[in-house]
Write a protein that holds these residues in place. Structure first.
Motif, PDB file in Angstrom:
ATOM      1  N   ASN A   1       0.815  -1.220   0.000  1.00 57.25           N
ATOM      2  CA  ASN A   1       0.000   0.000   0.000  1.00 57.25           C
ATOM      3  C   ASN A   1       0.851   1.274   0.000  1.00 57.25           C
ATOM      4  OD1 ASN A   1      -2.495  -1.482   0.192  1.00 57.25           O
ATOM      5  ND2 ASN A   1      -1.997  -1.831   2.341  1.00 57.25           N
ATOM      6  N   GLY A   2       2.092   1.155  -0.499  1.00 59.73           N
ATOM      7  CA  GLY A   2       2.959   2.318  -0.568  1.00 59.73           C
ATOM      8  C   GLY A   2       3.930   2.206  -1.732  1.00 59.73           C
ATOM      9  N   PHE A   3       4.805   3.204  -1.872  1.00 63.70           N
ATOM     10  CA  PHE A   3       5.724   3.225  -2.996  1.00 63.70           C
ATOM     11  C   PHE A   3       6.922   4.109  -2.645  1.00 63.70           C
ATOM     12  CE2 PHE A   3       2.439   6.386  -3.396  1.00 63.70           C
ATOM     13  CZ  PHE A   3       3.113   7.564  -3.694  1.00 63.70           C
ATOM     14  N   LEU A   4       8.048   3.824  -3.274  1.00 64.57           N
ATOM     15  CA  LEU A   4       9.243   4.639  -3.104  1.00 64.57           C
ATOM     16  C   LEU A   4       9.145   5.873  -3.986  1.00 64.57           C
ATOM     17  CD1 LEU A   4      12.032   1.901  -3.160  1.00 64.57           C
ATOM     18  CD2 LEU A   4      10.905   2.896  -1.164  1.00 64.57           C
ATOM     19  N   ALA A   5       9.968   6.856  -3.676  1.00 66.25           N
ATOM     20  CA  ALA A   5      10.039   8.042  -4.528  1.00 66.25           C
ATOM     21  C   ALA A   5      10.386   7.600  -5.948  1.00 66.25           C
ATOM     22  CB  ALA A   5      11.078   9.019  -3.989  1.00 66.25           C
TER      23      ALA A   5
ATOM     24  N   ILE B   1      16.637   6.804   1.815  1.00 69.75           N
ATOM     25  CA  ILE B   1      15.630   6.911   0.756  1.00 69.75           C
ATOM     26  C   ILE B   1      14.319   7.357   1.387  1.00 69.75           C
ATOM     27  CG2 ILE B   1      16.725   5.136  -0.672  1.00 69.75           C
ATOM     28  CD1 ILE B   1      14.571   3.191   0.230  1.00 69.75           C
ATOM     29  N   SER B   2      13.366   7.751   0.557  1.00 72.13           N
ATOM     30  CA  SER B   2      12.067   8.204   1.054  1.00 72.13           C
ATOM     31  C   SER B   2      10.955   7.430   0.363  1.00 72.13           C
ATOM     32  CB  SER B   2      11.890   9.709   0.814  1.00 72.13           C
ATOM     33  OG  SER B   2      12.088  10.030  -0.553  1.00 72.13           O
ATOM     34  N   TYR B   3       9.816   7.331   1.048  1.00 71.75           N
ATOM     35  CA  TYR B   3       8.671   6.623   0.498  1.00 71.75           C
ATOM     36  C   TYR B   3       7.390   7.324   0.920  1.00 71.75           C
ATOM     37  CZ  TYR B   3       7.431   4.545   5.056  1.00 71.75           C
ATOM     38  OH  TYR B   3       7.027   4.350   6.351  1.00 71.75           O
ATOM     39  N   SER B   4       6.282   6.927   0.298  1.00 72.91           N
ATOM     40  CA  SER B   4       4.978   7.485   0.640  1.00 72.91           C
ATOM     41  C   SER B   4       3.932   6.384   0.546  1.00 72.91           C
ATOM     42  CB  SER B   4       4.627   8.653  -0.289  1.00 72.91           C
ATOM     43  OG  SER B   4       3.475   9.344   0.164  1.00 72.91           O
ATOM     44  N   CYS B   5       2.716   6.702   0.934  1.00 73.68           N
ATOM     45  CA  CYS B   5       1.639   5.719   0.971  1.00 73.68           C
ATOM     46  C   CYS B   5       0.552   6.080  -0.031  1.00 73.68           C
ATOM     47  CB  CYS B   5       1.032   5.621   2.372  1.00 73.68           C
ATOM     48  SG  CYS B   5       2.195   5.011   3.615  1.00 73.68           S
TER      49      CYS B   5
ATOM     50  N   ASN C   1       4.568   7.618  11.298  1.00 73.58           N
ATOM     51  CA  ASN C   1       4.696   8.954  11.917  1.00 73.58           C
ATOM     52  C   ASN C   1       3.801   9.993  11.249  1.00 73.58           C
ATOM     53  OD1 ASN C   1       5.984   9.363   9.503  1.00 73.58           O
ATOM     54  ND2 ASN C   1       8.000   9.831  10.395  1.00 73.58           N
ATOM     55  N   LYS C   2       2.948   9.526  10.298  1.00 67.28           N
ATOM     56  CA  LYS C   2       1.976  10.375   9.605  1.00 67.28           C
ATOM     57  C   LYS C   2       2.624  11.415   8.688  1.00 67.28           C
ATOM     58  CE  LYS C   2      -1.682   9.765  13.052  1.00 67.28           C
ATOM     59  NZ  LYS C   2      -2.705  10.396  13.893  1.00 67.28           N
ATOM     60  N   GLU C   3       3.929  11.316   8.458  1.00 69.05           N
ATOM     61  CA  GLU C   3       4.575  12.191   7.479  1.00 69.05           C
ATOM     62  C   GLU C   3       4.224  11.719   6.073  1.00 69.05           C
ATOM     63  OE1 GLU C   3       8.739  12.497   8.006  1.00 69.05           O
ATOM     64  OE2 GLU C   3       8.620  13.292  10.053  1.00 69.05           O
ATOM     65  N   GLU C   4       4.169  12.657   5.125  1.00 74.50           N
ATOM     66  CA  GLU C   4       3.810  12.281   3.765  1.00 74.50           C
ATOM     67  C   GLU C   4       4.967  11.580   3.051  1.00 74.50           C
ATOM     68  OE1 GLU C   4       1.769  14.197  -0.255  1.00 74.50           O
ATOM     69  OE2 GLU C   4       2.333  15.486   1.412  1.00 74.50           O
ATOM     70  N   TRP C   5       6.209  12.045   3.310  1.00 73.88           N
ATOM     71  CA  TRP C   5       7.385  11.430   2.684  1.00 73.88           C
ATOM     72  C   TRP C   5       8.440  11.168   3.759  1.00 73.88           C
ATOM     73  CZ3 TRP C   5       7.658   9.446  -2.060  1.00 73.88           C
ATOM     74  CH2 TRP C   5       6.732   9.864  -3.015  1.00 73.88           C
ATOM     75  N   PRO C   6       8.261  10.165   4.602  1.00 75.94           N
ATOM     76  CA  PRO C   6       9.283   9.871   5.620  1.00 75.94           C
ATOM     77  C   PRO C   6      10.540   9.278   4.989  1.00 75.94           C
ATOM     78  CG  PRO C   6       7.609   8.173   5.637  1.00 75.94           C
ATOM     79  CD  PRO C   6       7.130   9.233   4.678  1.00 75.94           C
ATOM     80  N   ARG C   7      11.654   9.384   5.709  1.00 72.62           N
ATOM     81  CA  ARG C   7      12.930   8.873   5.217  1.00 72.62           C
ATOM     82  C   ARG C   7      13.323   7.649   6.036  1.00 72.62           C
ATOM     83  NH1 ARG C   7      15.963  13.060   2.661  1.00 72.62           N
ATOM     84  NH2 ARG C   7      17.892  12.557   3.755  1.00 72.62           N
TER      85      ARG C   7
END
Length: 621
Positions: free
Chosen positions: A124-128, A147-151, A159-165
């Motif tokens: 249910n997510g993806f990498l940059a 690296i960073s990812y999002s959902c 942590n509810k961040e949009e693009w956590p690292r």
């Protein structure tokens, strides 16, 4: 004598003859070793001189590791030390030991290096995008790489961040990338309300309280619901105490027979001999009544003509001129199109159940990713459309399980798996009331992809061996009736009985929004409480500290309207958001605009969606 050798040889030796000895390879002597022939016996002239094992010195330390002396208790001839790497590191050298030999330590000191972090697939997510499209340049990653990812919409990072690292460490990616289901407490539900203060979003596993209006009941005694992968559970409903009235079936019987039934009660329908059942064989009591509607028992049933063709799709099997009552036909959509409605229709007394439709799916997939111990076969492209397949193959000693095809669905890859070839499944224990139906003799062990057939209460079922376990797990449970037909919803589920564990999804008609879980499961012969499709005009304005309540306020000005948008177009847009499974209150706030009568000939206020991200505004037409 032990460990001695000499090159002075003659035969025989006389009394008084002397021989000088040296130590064998791997040993050293202390002093001169001389033996004298004395009355027919050899006597050591210097009794305290001896051969000792040759020392090799320290074997050498290993960076990021350690060693252990496994042969002997000193670093002397014949000793062996074995090297090991610390946790998070791996051995680079082909040999992990050193032996003390006559000429010193064998081979070089082994080397350890930090383990690399592999490409990570996030449910249910993806990498940059730069990592996804150039994964060969970034993976495997070295320690310290970030690296960073999002959902995907409807899911949140821990942590509810949009693009956590996340960082590559010697223990792997840290923190572990996860996407948790998001549940929205702001959407209203009939006869009740959620109790929450400042928390605007809830993640999977979090619990919320709700209260019902006076005279209504909560679905669980505590009046709480938990955010799960399938939404709020139990679904936050407040219903007046509901009962379902008893039914009569002409020319048939109903079991169990009662005057009144409670929600979740299930009825079975039977027709007398000489009569055919037209409709479902079972139904369930819900807060809104019985669903599906009870059948009829008829002496004669009608045939169906050939079913209709659908645009951008086709019928899977060969088309017949005539179909019998109960016959089913399956449809499929062309590549690039997605189906709305049930893919299977049934001939019911001369009429077909509703046919599905195929609509364009514009989301595309990138290159097919590598999978653990496997990869896409042949040449791959940079872009794939919805419905396209790609063949996969596994590395040596691994085998594809279930299917060798990866499929692009709604912009995401549905990937196969590679299992260890040596993994076996033990013969399963059959559940009660079940018998094996295999035509070949049973074995004690089965390979990956082997299929076992068994019979449960006259129903044929199958289980497949996948990585040491049987899927689905062999079990005999009651069947659920055909899915509930909730008011103002599009029928997307197949009109059949369902096994325990199967799920169905819901989609509301235009101008209605889904209230409750998007999907429900069949559990022990009964469906979970379904959602509702609520008239969008009843959606209330949600107070938010981010957005003003009243448009036009000077202290909190609303976004200006430009070309505008008609209320029907906007409602279509709102319907599209819910149809895609997104929450309208996740990244949008709902406010109400009232346009001058000269602009909008509607009495109902215009529902407006204001995007936090784009800050784009739509107004009146």
């Amino acid at each position: 004598m032990k460990n001695l050798q000499t090159y002075q040889t003659k035969s025989p030796y006389s009394h008084g003859d002397e021989v000088i000895y040296n130590c064998q390879p791997g040993y050293i002597k202390f002093g001169r070793i001389k033996l004298r022939c004395n009355n027919g016996k050899w006597v050591q002239s210097t009794p305290h001189v001896q051969c000792r094992k040759r020392p090799c010195g320290h074997p050498g330390h290993i960076k990021f590791g350690s060693f252990e002396l496994v042969n002997g208790d000193e670093f002397v001839f014949g000793a062996r030390v074995v090297y090991r790497c610390n946790e998070g590191f791996q051995m680079l050298s082909p040999t992990d030991y050193r032996d003390c030999r006559a000429d010193g330590w064998s081979n070089e000191v082994p080397r350890c290096e930090a383990k690399n972090c592999a490409y990570v697939q996030i449910e249910n997510g993806f990498l940059a995008s730069k990592y996804e499209h150039s994964k060969n340049n970034y993976f495997p990653s070295s320690i310290g790489q970030v690296i960073s990812y999002s959902c995907h919409p409807g899911f949140l990072t821990p942590n509810k961040e949009e693009w956590p690292r996340i960082t590559c460490t010697k223990f792997g990616w840290n923190p572990e990338p996860k996407c948790l289901k998001q549940c929205d407490p702001s959407l209203p539900f009939a006869h009740g309300r959620f109790i929450f203060l400042n928390q605007q979003t809830f993640r999977e596993g979090e619990e919320i309280s709700f209260s019902c209006d006076e005279g209504d009941d909560t679905p669980n005694a505590e009046g709480t619901a938990t955010c799960t992968k399938n939404g709020w559970s139990p679904a936050p409903h407040c219903d007046t105490k509901t009962i379902c009235e008893g039914l009569l079936l002409e020319h048939g019987d109903i079991q169990p027979r009662k005057d009144q039934y409670q929600p979740n009660d299930v009825l079975q329908f039977y027709c007398h001999e000489g009569f055919t059942i037209v409709g479902p064989a079972s139904a369930q009591c819900y807060p809104f009544g019985w669903s599906p509607l009870p059948p009829r028992c008829k002496e004669q049933v009608n045939h169906c003509k050939a079913p209709a063709n659908i645009r951008n799709g086709s019928i899977v099997d060969d088309l017949l001129e005539e179909y019998q009552h109960g016959d089913q036909v399956e449809y499929e959509c062309n590549i690039k199109f997605v189906m709305t409605g049930s893919k299977i229709i049934e001939c019911v007394d001369g009429k077909w159940t509703p046919v599905p439709s195929c609509t364009l799916e514009e989301k595309k997939c990138g290159p097919p990713p590598s999978i653990p111990n496997g990869h896409a076969a042949g040449t791959v492209r940079e872009e794939y459309i919805h419905g396209e397949d790609v063949e996969y193959e596994c590395e040596e000693n691994f085998v594809i399980v279930q299917t060798s095809l990866a499929r692009c669905l709604h912009g995401l890859w549905e990937l196969p798996r590679c299992a260890d070839f040596s993994t076996k499944c033990a013969r399963p224990n059959m559940p009660k009331n079940a018998t094996f139906a295999s035509a070949v003799p049973l074995k004690s062990q089965y390979d990956n992809n082997d299929v076992l057939s068994y019979i449960c209460d006259s129903r044929l079922r199958e289980a497949k061996c996948v990585e040491g376990e049987w899927l689905p797990k062999p079990e005999c449970k009651d069947l659920c009736p055909p899915p509930p037909q909730i008011p103002n919803a599009i029928d997307v589920a197949e009109p059949r009985t369902y096994e325990s564990g199967e799920q169905i999804n819901f989609l509301c008609e235009k101008l209605f929004v889904l209230q409750g879980p998007q999907n429900i499961s069949c559990e022990d012969g009964k469906w979970q409480l379904p959602p509702r499709c609520v008239d969008v005009s009843t959606v209330t304005v949600q107070h938010s500290t981010d957005f003003p309540i009243a448009p036009g306020s000077q202290s909190n000005p609303m976004p200006a309207t430009s070309d505008g948008i008609s209320s029907r177009d906007l409602l279509d847009f709102l319907h599209t958001i819910h149809a895609a499974g997104k929450s309208a209150a996740l990244k949008h706030r709902i406010v109400v605009y009232k346009c001058p009568s000269a602009w909008l000939p509607f009495h109902t206020p215009l529902v407006f969606l204001y995007s936090k991200i784009s800050r784009e505004a739509h107004g009146c037409a």
